[in-house]
Design a protein around this motif. Structure first.
Motif, PDB file in Angstrom:
ATOM      1  N   ALA A  89       0.842  -1.200   0.000  1.00  0.00           N
ATOM      2  CA  ALA A  89       0.000   0.000   0.000  1.00  0.00           C
ATOM      3  C   ALA A  89       0.874   1.246   0.000  1.00  0.00           C
ATOM      4  O   ALA A  89       1.063   1.883   1.031  1.00  0.00           O
ATOM      5  CB  ALA A  89      -0.925  -0.009   1.214  1.00  0.00           C
ATOM      6  N   PRO A  90       1.435   1.595  -1.155  1.00  0.00           N
ATOM      7  CA  PRO A  90       2.264   2.801  -1.224  1.00  0.00           C
ATOM      8  C   PRO A  90       1.418   4.046  -0.990  1.00  0.00           C
ATOM      9  O   PRO A  90       0.190   3.976  -1.020  1.00  0.00           O
ATOM     10  CB  PRO A  90       2.805   2.759  -2.656  1.00  0.00           C
ATOM     11  N   PRO A  91       2.038   5.195  -0.765  1.00  0.00           N
ATOM     12  CA  PRO A  91       1.251   6.416  -0.592  1.00  0.00           C
ATOM     13  C   PRO A  91       0.460   6.726  -1.860  1.00  0.00           C
ATOM     14  O   PRO A  91       0.958   6.547  -2.967  1.00  0.00           O
ATOM     15  CB  PRO A  91       2.297   7.499  -0.325  1.00  0.00           C
ATOM     16  N   MET A  92      -0.759   7.145  -1.674  1.00  0.00           N
ATOM     17  CA  MET A  92      -1.634   7.449  -2.803  1.00  0.00           C
ATOM     18  C   MET A  92      -1.476   8.916  -3.202  1.00  0.00           C
ATOM     19  O   MET A  92      -1.185   9.768  -2.367  1.00  0.00           O
ATOM     20  CB  MET A  92      -3.101   7.224  -2.430  1.00  0.00           C
ATOM     21  N   HIS A  93      -1.698   9.181  -4.469  1.00  0.00           N
ATOM     22  CA  HIS A  93      -1.787  10.562  -4.942  1.00  0.00           C
ATOM     23  C   HIS A  93      -3.100  11.145  -4.396  1.00  0.00           C
ATOM     24  O   HIS A  93      -4.041  10.392  -4.110  1.00  0.00           O
ATOM     25  CB  HIS A  93      -1.785  10.603  -6.469  1.00  0.00           C
ATOM     26  N   PRO A  94      -3.188  12.464  -4.284  1.00  0.00           N
ATOM     27  CA  PRO A  94      -4.397  13.079  -3.711  1.00  0.00           C
ATOM     28  C   PRO A  94      -5.702  12.697  -4.429  1.00  0.00           C
ATOM     29  O   PRO A  94      -6.752  12.644  -3.806  1.00  0.00           O
ATOM     30  CB  PRO A  94      -4.141  14.585  -3.838  1.00  0.00           C
ATOM     31  N   ASP A  95      -5.642  12.415  -5.734  1.00  0.00           N
ATOM     32  CA  ASP A  95      -6.865  12.073  -6.464  1.00  0.00           C
ATOM     33  C   ASP A  95      -7.200  10.578  -6.420  1.00  0.00           C
ATOM     34  O   ASP A  95      -8.134  10.130  -7.074  1.00  0.00           O
ATOM     35  CB  ASP A  95      -6.762  12.545  -7.917  1.00  0.00           C
ATOM     36  N   MET A  96      -6.446   9.799  -5.632  1.00  0.00           N
ATOM     37  CA  MET A  96      -6.701   8.362  -5.507  1.00  0.00           C
ATOM     38  C   MET A  96      -7.355   8.068  -4.161  1.00  0.00           C
ATOM     39  O   MET A  96      -7.162   8.798  -3.201  1.00  0.00           O
ATOM     40  CB  MET A  96      -5.391   7.580  -5.646  1.00  0.00           C
ATOM     41  N   ALA A 128       4.261 -13.495  -6.526  1.00  0.00           N
ATOM     42  CA  ALA A 128       3.365 -12.430  -6.085  1.00  0.00           C
ATOM     43  C   ALA A 128       2.559 -12.848  -4.859  1.00  0.00           C
ATOM     44  O   ALA A 128       2.131 -11.997  -4.076  1.00  0.00           O
ATOM     45  CB  ALA A 128       2.417 -12.034  -7.217  1.00  0.00           C
ATOM     46  N   LEU A 129       2.360 -14.144  -4.659  1.00  0.00           N
ATOM     47  CA  LEU A 129       1.559 -14.631  -3.537  1.00  0.00           C
ATOM     48  C   LEU A 129       2.357 -14.741  -2.238  1.00  0.00           C
ATOM     49  O   LEU A 129       1.815 -15.170  -1.223  1.00  0.00           O
ATOM     50  CB  LEU A 129       0.938 -15.983  -3.895  1.00  0.00           C
ATOM     51  N   PHE A 136       2.390  -6.303  -4.843  1.00  0.00           N
ATOM     52  CA  PHE A 136       2.502  -4.982  -5.467  1.00  0.00           C
ATOM     53  C   PHE A 136       3.719  -4.921  -6.390  1.00  0.00           C
ATOM     54  O   PHE A 136       3.629  -4.412  -7.517  1.00  0.00           O
ATOM     55  CB  PHE A 136       2.574  -3.888  -4.396  1.00  0.00           C
ATOM     56  N   ALA A 137       4.864  -5.429  -5.951  1.00  0.00           N
ATOM     57  CA  ALA A 137       6.086  -5.360  -6.757  1.00  0.00           C
ATOM     58  C   ALA A 137       5.962  -6.195  -8.035  1.00  0.00           C
ATOM     59  O   ALA A 137       6.362  -5.748  -9.115  1.00  0.00           O
ATOM     60  CB  ALA A 137       7.291  -5.811  -5.925  1.00  0.00           C
ATOM     61  N   VAL A 138       5.391  -7.396  -7.938  1.00  0.00           N
ATOM     62  CA  VAL A 138       5.222  -8.247  -9.125  1.00  0.00           C
ATOM     63  C   VAL A 138       4.165  -7.646 -10.055  1.00  0.00           C
ATOM     64  O   VAL A 138       4.328  -7.677 -11.285  1.00  0.00           O
ATOM     65  CB  VAL A 138       4.882  -9.702  -8.720  1.00  0.00           C
ATOM     66  N   CYS A 139       3.106  -7.069  -9.490  1.00  0.00           N
ATOM     67  CA  CYS A 139       2.123  -6.366 -10.331  1.00  0.00           C
ATOM     68  C   CYS A 139       2.792  -5.212 -11.074  1.00  0.00           C
ATOM     69  O   CYS A 139       2.509  -4.979 -12.254  1.00  0.00           O
ATOM     70  CB  CYS A 139       0.961  -5.850  -9.487  1.00  0.00           C
ATOM     71  N   SER A 140       3.689  -4.504 -10.403  1.00  0.00           N
ATOM     72  CA  SER A 140       4.401  -3.394 -11.042  1.00  0.00           C
ATOM     73  C   SER A 140       5.268  -3.895 -12.193  1.00  0.00           C
ATOM     74  O   SER A 140       5.312  -3.274 -13.265  1.00  0.00           O
ATOM     75  CB  SER A 140       5.257  -2.639 -10.016  1.00  0.00           C
TER      76      SER A 140
END
Length: 176
Positions: A89-96, A128-129, A136-140
Motif C-alpha cells: 500500500a504505497p502512498p496514494m496521490h491526492p486524487d486516488m 506475487a503470492l 505490489f512489486a510483481v504487479c508493477s
C-alpha cells in the motif's frame, strides 16, 4: 516524480546473485545459516541491491513465462516503503482513494490465490503470492513489462497502477 526517491541514494550492484549473511527458514521449517542467492533487495531506509545478471535477464516472459524485471520490482518496494513499510500500500496521490486500492488489490490477491490453489494459469509469477508487498512489486513488473496481459487479466489493478504511476504503458505500446 523522482522526489519520491529522495530519502535514499545508494544502489549496490553485484555481478550475479548475492547471498545475504543472515539465517533463512525454508518452506520445510529448516533454518539455514544463510539465505539462498537473491537477484535484488530493497532495504527500508537503506540501499537497493541488484544483480547485474538478473537485470540482463528481464522481459515480458523472462520468469517462467511471466514478466520479470528486478529493477522495477525493487524500485516498487522503495515506493511501497514510503508509507508504513513494505505492505503493498504505497502512498496514494491526492486524487486516488486508498480504500479502493485496498479493496481492488485484496480482491485480485484472492483471485490469484484461488487460481493457484486450483492449478489454473496465473497472469503473474506465483512469487506475487508471497505477501502483499511482493504482490505490489510483481504487479508493477507486469504492468510495465507485459501491460497488455495485466490489462486483460487484471483490468482493475491495471487501472489503479495507471493512476499510481501516472501513465498507461499499454497505450504506449499500442502506439508503436
Amino acid at each position: 516524480g523522482l522526489h519520491w526517491y529522495d530519502h535514499w541514494s545508494t544502489i549496490i550492484l553485484y555481478q550475479g546473485d548475492f547471498i545475504p549473511n543472515r539465517p533463512y527458514q525454508s518452506d520445510d521449517g529448516v533454518v539455514h545459516s544463510q539465505a539462498p542467492g537473491l537477484s535484488g533487495e530493497a532495504w527500508l531506509r537503506g540501499p537497493l541491491i541488484l544483480s547485474w545478471e538478473s537485470i540482463c535477464e528481464t522481459g515480458a516472459h523472462a520468469r517462467h513465462g511471466h514478466a520479470s524485471n528486478v529493477v522495477i520490482h525493487e524500485f516498487a518496494h522503495k515506493l511501497d516503503m514510503l508509507r508504513d513499510g513494505a505492505n503493498g500500500a504505497p502512498p496514494m496521490h491526492p486524487d486516488m482513494r486508498p480504500g479502493e486500492w485496498h479493496h481492488t488489490f485484496s480482491a485480485a490477491w484472492d483471485r490469484l490465490s484461488s487460481d493457484w490453489e486450483h492449478h489454473r494459469p496465473l497472469p503473474l509469477d506465483e512469487y506475487a503470492l508471497t505477501n502483499p508487498a511482493e504482490f505490489f512489486a510483481v504487479c508493477s513488473e507486469t504492468f510495465f513489462e507485459a501491460p497488455h496481459k495485466m490489462k486483460k487479466h487484471m483490468p482493475e489493478v491495471y487501472r489503479l497502477l495507471c493512476q499510481f504511476y501516472r501513465q498507461d504503458p499499454n497505450a504506449n505500446n499500442a502506439a508503436q
